[in-house]
Scaffold this active site. Structure first.
Site, PDB file in Angstrom:
ATOM      1  N   HIS A 112      -3.654  10.428  16.238  1.00 31.87           N
ATOM      2  CA  HIS A 112      -3.786   8.992  15.958  1.00 31.87           C
ATOM      3  C   HIS A 112      -4.703   8.296  16.965  1.00 31.87           C
ATOM      4  O   HIS A 112      -4.919   7.092  16.871  1.00 31.87           O
ATOM      5  CB  HIS A 112      -2.414   8.305  15.949  1.00 31.87           C
ATOM      6  CG  HIS A 112      -1.523   8.762  14.829  1.00 31.87           C
ATOM      7  ND1 HIS A 112      -1.915   8.704  13.505  1.00 31.87           N
ATOM      8  CD2 HIS A 112      -0.281   9.313  14.828  1.00 31.87           C
ATOM      9  CE1 HIS A 112      -0.932   9.198  12.739  1.00 31.87           C
ATOM     10  NE2 HIS A 112       0.065   9.585  13.521  1.00 31.87           N
ATOM     11  N   ASP A 151      -0.539  17.299   9.324  1.00 32.35           N
ATOM     12  CA  ASP A 151       0.551  16.450   9.792  1.00 32.35           C
ATOM     13  C   ASP A 151       0.948  15.510   8.650  1.00 32.35           C
ATOM     14  O   ASP A 151       0.135  15.161   7.810  1.00 32.35           O
ATOM     15  CB  ASP A 151       0.065  15.634  10.998  1.00 32.35           C
ATOM     16  CG  ASP A 151       1.180  14.866  11.677  1.00 32.35           C
ATOM     17  OD1 ASP A 151       1.654  15.353  12.722  1.00 32.35           O
ATOM     18  OD2 ASP A 151       1.574  13.790  11.175  1.00 32.35           O
ATOM     19  N   HIS A 153       1.627  12.458   8.777  1.00 32.64           N
ATOM     20  CA  HIS A 153       0.978  11.157   8.902  1.00 32.64           C
ATOM     21  C   HIS A 153      -0.529  11.324   8.754  1.00 32.64           C
ATOM     22  O   HIS A 153      -1.087  12.342   9.158  1.00 32.64           O
ATOM     23  CB  HIS A 153       1.286  10.535  10.264  1.00 32.64           C
ATOM     24  CG  HIS A 153       2.749  10.352  10.521  1.00 32.64           C
ATOM     25  ND1 HIS A 153       3.517  11.311  11.132  1.00 32.64           N
ATOM     26  CD2 HIS A 153       3.572   9.317  10.239  1.00 32.64           C
ATOM     27  CE1 HIS A 153       4.765  10.880  11.226  1.00 32.64           C
ATOM     28  NE2 HIS A 153       4.832   9.674  10.684  1.00 32.64           N
ATOM     29  N   ASP A 240       5.749  17.522  10.698  1.00 35.56           N
ATOM     30  CA  ASP A 240       6.731  16.524  10.279  1.00 35.56           C
ATOM     31  C   ASP A 240       6.808  16.388   8.764  1.00 35.56           C
ATOM     32  O   ASP A 240       7.436  15.476   8.254  1.00 35.56           O
ATOM     33  CB  ASP A 240       6.445  15.171  10.950  1.00 35.56           C
ATOM     34  CG  ASP A 240       4.968  14.889  11.120  1.00 35.56           C
ATOM     35  OD1 ASP A 240       4.154  15.635  10.531  1.00 35.56           O
ATOM     36  OD2 ASP A 240       4.614  13.934  11.829  1.00 35.56           O
TER      37      ASP A 240
END
Ligand SMILES: [Zn+2]
Ligand SMILES: [Zn+2]
Ligand SMILES: [Zn+2]
Lengths: 444, 566
Positions: A112, A151, A153, A240
């Site tokens: 991120h 991931d 996200h 995740d």
């Protein structure tokens, strides 16, 4: 005795002394059980699998990639340097040929973290994949690199870093941004004017299971990789998507993750998220290690896993099938870049591409307003300019002469830095000259 | 008075050390040939010779190092073992199958020690019955994560044999439980270690009993007997009966402890023990011997058996000289003794006799054998002898450099501390073993480092054995959410309160180590036990802290009781 089909180096840095807060998902305990599981399985006794210590990234390794304000040492902790150093070590093992593949099982994560850094967002401060990739390019010359971000996200930071780079293919598979942080990563985001189609987002619906992930991988990602012909495939290995992860809503399993790696065959994997630290990470990481090494992983599964329970419904499958139809086109025949005033992707004004970005650093509570500009050079990728201010810093400037820049863009870069110093309206100025490996900072 | 006996590949060495004065004195020493088919007779013969010169009532202790278990494994003279494992998900356990009677049961325990799947009793009964049908009398029970919760191993043990005492019974003669082999996490190594522990159990216990009986027969019932371990420590004979696997590869440890006793080593150093068949190379960092990080491999099986880091190469005094093409080589094979000792083929020792570096046995026989061999290959005898000795020195130097490089490229631990980022750069070479003095000049030429040969070098390993002290190691694992503390190697389990801390754990680890050694008759000063690693992690459920996960490792450091040098 077991023998790896592909030699694999595992860099383990659990950062047992770093956490965001004592009960935060990103805390000291996060890789504890993974380490226990890998040790108990005796994975480092398998012929061809070796454990390595991480290195420590230098400030220069960070400043080759990021504009850090007010300065690198105030946003980056020692754990970040070791985590990035772990990723660099992973790259080194593969680049020198000591290992065929490598997996940096490190934390804190990084995907991120964007080009400009004022603080931490989504548990990330510096983009460890980007730091690693640019370390490779600095030491081994230009390389075509594909980053497959698995991931849960959206890898918005990595997307931002490589938005204008046609030599880096960034594909992010993630839970649809309408239902999860950071709320971005949609199919219309395809990269800057010179790199259209080099960014591709695959937003998957909540409750996607192994079937959906692997379908998207096989029908969208693999044909694109075949066409792009990267020198290196990097897996941004966030875990995740797991059915037990406490902060997401997907239904991926350890078997699925292992199969993903077997199909994708990344050269280097770098750990990202994954917060089901007891029930998922130990098994997922084990599965990935075995799959990367080419060792049988068929007996690896979560204690409470039953495939039937986590099967995706027909509607999800139908939706992903539609994605599989539509998305490859965006890479193979991307629409022309719309640089008009009404475009949300930025405008072309004279010789410059310009876009405004408002970025919120959720972990640190910082707001940033940024203008990103790229010189539309007919000879090279173009000089880049970032004007940024945040609740932490007054107006700052970042100028980057990219790798392979033409002479004119380089000269323009130095001229702009000089002018900015004379005018004195910027509190901090950072200059990245990849062409000549010249990295400068002013205003400290 | 302390006795030390080292049963080596070629010789059995023995010493008696007098510790009553201000200096440690070697009261008696001897060397007898090792009889491979009857190791006990080598031990008793060496004992008899030693006892000629000393009053046996003064002898307090005998420390013994033997190749018995090592040889049995190398030569395949081991016993069939019934191996029952509870593995759960992960790497397929059949990859680690070391023997025929191997049964995987469907139980499962996870990394926190939670039972995920109970042990299926019917399946276990069938497996045990199948072993019994094959005549198996020794069993091993091994579970994945049994060092966190030994429930499945305990259940298997009770199904194999209900007895609480150590005696043999109808069910089985001996049962090994995986968690007692050490607290480290590594299931395949636990499987292999437990297997070998069973496979050599009967042979080892027979030897232990015979040694004890011989001592009794010689009127030495009062003597304490300890066996050497590969980690450079000893274990009391009675304790060793349950963990015979720990006696494997203890020979090199005796040499290393001998050098520690004989020399004041403070720098990074190389220790070369040049024997009849092999040269053992060990490396010291800052004066402390390096240990294998995880444990030694037995055959192709990595185990949990802790050991000093020692590399063996096939060059020793009895190594045959050969000429291949233009090159004159020594070793790696041993073809009988040297010609000067009545052998057929000229050896390194014969070459050393010719160069004048030593004068051992029948010098004329050496010279003739070297001359004949040289003539056959159209070489001068001087050239052959010199080149052979140089070859041996060069090979030893090369192997040492490789070992040092390996140590510097991989994380290795010293006995008490991790060498973070430190490079080992040897500054001294210590030589021991039969040909040590004779090889000194040639090795110095290769190493270009200060080279020392301590006095008593030829029986330094027996001295090392005699002076080595008892060591023990344990790992404590505490989980305050589950309110349990567990020390696998002692099978010690107790309940703990929520408030239990890392500090409590460190104290409990030292206490349990002291109590355990006390039970074995070993007195420990509190400062002898040291914590080698210790950590505590908060465990969180949702956003609440639910407990702490504490791990503490504690050991008695390997070392010698007294030094001879000072
Ligand atoms: Zn994530
Ligand atoms: Zn240009
Ligand atoms: Zn019994």
């Amino acid at each position: 005795m077991l023998k790896a089909e592909n030699t694999l180096g595992i860099i383990f840095f659990p950062a047992f002394d770093w956490s965001i807060s004592p009960t935060h998902p990103e805390r000291e305990e996060r890789l504890l059980y993974t380490q226990d599981q890998l040790r108990e399985e005796g994975i480092f006794d398998i012929e061809g699998i070796g454990e390595y210590k991480p290195g420590v990234a230098e400030t220069e390794d960070i400043e080759r990639v990021h504009f850090c304000f007010p300065e690198t040492s105030s946003v980056v902790t020692r754990s970040h340097l070791v985590s990035a150093g772990g990723a660099i070590r992973a790259a080194e093992l593969v680049m020198t040929g000591e290992r065929r593949k490598s997996f940096a099982l490190v934390r804190p994560p990084g995907h991120h973290a964007m080009k400009v850094v004022h603080g931490s967002r989504g548990f990330c401060t510096i983009n460890i994949e980007a730091v690693m990739i640019e370390w490779i390019r600095e030491h081994y010359g230009p390389k075509r690199v594909a980053i497959i971000d698995t991931d849960c996200h959206h890898g918005d930071g990595t997307q931002d870093v490589y938005w204008h780079d046609p030599d880096t293919l960034f594909i992010s598979m993630h839970q649809d941004g309408r239902t999860l942080y950071p709320g971005t990563g949609f199919p219309q985001d395809l990269g800057g004017p010179a790199a259209m189609g080099r960014t591709l987002n695959i937003p998957l619906p909540p409750n996607t299971s192994d079937e959906g992930f692997l379908m998207a991988l096989e029908r969208i990602v693999m044909p694109i990789l075949e066409d792009f012909k990267p020198d290196l495939i990097i897996n941004s290995a966030g875990q995740d998507n797991h059915f037990t992860d406490p902060i997401t809503n997907m239904n991926f399993s350890a078997q699925g993750y292992a199969a993903l790696n077997e199909i994708l065959q990344p050269d280097i994997a770098v750990l990202e998220g994954g917060y089901a630290i007891q029930g998922a990470l130990p098994y997922v990481n084990l599965g990935i290690c075995l799959a990367m090494a080419g060792v049988d992983y068929s007996q690896v599964r979560e204690p409470d896993y039953s495939p039937e329970q986590w099967k995706q419904d027909a509607r999800t499958t139908a939706y992903i099938e539609q994605l599989c139809e539509a998305l490859p086109e965006l890479y193979f025949t991307p629409p022309p870049f719309d640089g008009s005033e009404k475009s949300k992707q930025g405008i072309i004004s004279g010789d410059w591409f310009i876009r405004h970005k408002d970025i919120y650093y959720d972990t640190d509570g910082i707001s940033e307003a940024q203008i990103e500009m790229v010189y539309q050079c007919p000879h090279c990728r173009g000089l880049m300019k970032y004007e940024t201010r945040s609740t932490n810093n007054p107006l700052c400037l970042g100028i980057e002469v990219p790798q392979g820049a033409c002479r004119a863009c380089k000269d323009l870069g130095y001229k702009m830095v000089e002018e900015a110093q004379i005018k004195g309206q910027y509190r901090y100025i950072q200059f990245i000259n990849r062409r000549d490996k010249d990295y400068l900072r002013f205003g400290f | 008075m302390l006795l030390g006996i080292d049963v080596g590949g070629t010789h059995t060495d023995a010493v008696a050390l007098d510790l009553s004065g201000p200096r440690v004195e070697v009261a008696a020493s001897c060397k007898v040939p090792t009889k491979h088919d009857d190791l006990l007779s080598s031990v008793t013969e060496a004992l008899r010779i030693i006892l000629r010169d000393i009053d046996q009532s003064l002898i307090k202790q005998l420390n013994l190092s033997t190749t018995l278990s090592t040889n049995a494994i190398v030569e395949g003279r081991t016993e069939d073992v019934g191996l029952l494992v509870s593995a759960g998900p992960g790497i397929d356990p059949y990859n680690f199958q070391p023997c025929r009677d191997f049964h995987v049961l469907d139980g499962s325990i996870d990394h926190r020690g939670n039972e995920i799947k109970a042990l299926p009793m019917r399946q276990a009964e069938k497996a045990i019955a199948s072993c019994r049908k094959n005549g198996v009398r020794v069993f091993a029970a091994v579970g994945k994560f049994s060092t966190r919760n030994p429930r499945h191993e305990n259940l298997i043990r009770r199904m194999v044999c209900q007895c609480t005492d150590e005696g043999a019974c109808e069910g089985a003669d001996f049962v090994t439980m995986g968690h007692e082999q050490g607290g480290a996490l590594n299931f395949p190594r636990r499987v292999a270690t437990s297997y070998f522990n069973c496979a050599v159990w009967r042979l080892y216990n027979g030897f232990a009993t015979a040694v004890r009986r011989s001592l009794d027969d010689m009127g030495m019932s009062h003597v304490t007997v300890n066996m050497l371990k590969a980690d450079g420590g000893t274990m009391p004979l009675e304790a060793s009966r349950k963990i015979p696997v720990q006696s494997i590869f203890s020979g090199p440890a005796a040499s290393v402890m001998g050098i520690i006793a004989l020399c004041d080593i403070v720098h990074d150093s190389v220790i070369l023990d040049i024997g009849g068949t092999t040269t053992d190379i060990a490396v010291f960092a800052d004066g402390a011997p390096l240990v294998e990080r995880d444990g030694i491999s037995i055959g192709s099986h990595p185990t949990l058996v802790q050991a000093l880091k020692v590399k063996s190469i096939g060059i020793g005094g009895d190594s045959a000289i050969s000429v291949i093409g233009e090159e004159i080589r020594v070793g790696p094979h041993r073809l009988g003794p040297s010609v000067c000792q009545g052998g057929q083929r000229p050896t390194l020792t014969d070459a050393l006799n010719c160069t004048g570096a030593c004068a051992l046995g029948n010098m004329e026989a050496s010279k003739k054998a070297i001359a004949d061999f040289a003539e056959k290959h159209s070489l001068s005898p001087e050239k052959l002898a010199e080149t052979a000795v140089e070859y041996a020195a060069r090979a030893i130097h090369k192997a040492t450099r490789e070992l040092v490089d390996e140590i510097n490229s991989k994380p290795v631990y010293t006995i008490h501390e991790l060498l973070e980022g430190k490079r080992v750069v040897p500054r001294k070479v210590y030589l021991m073993g039969g040909p040590a003095e004779a090889m000194k000049a040639d090795l110095f030429k290769q190493f270009r480092l200060s080279t020392d040969v301590p006095s008593n070098y030829s029986v330094a390993n027996a001295i090392g054995a005699a002076l080595t002290r008892t060591t023990w190691e344990l790992e404590l694992f505490a989980d305050t959410e589950r309110h349990v503390l567990f020390i696998p190697s002692l099978s010690h389990r107790e309940n703990i309160p929520t408030s239990y801390t890392e500090k409590d754990a460190r104290k409990d680890a030292v206490n349990n180590l002291t109590i355990h050694l006390d039970k074995l008759g070993v007195f420990l000063k509190p400062e002898d036990a040291q914590i080698t690693s210790s950590s505590s992690f908060n465990m969180v459920k949702g956003y609440d802290m639910v407990g702490r996960n504490i791990r503490v490792k504690c050991q008695v450091r390997p070392g010698v009781v007294r030094k001879i040098a000072s």
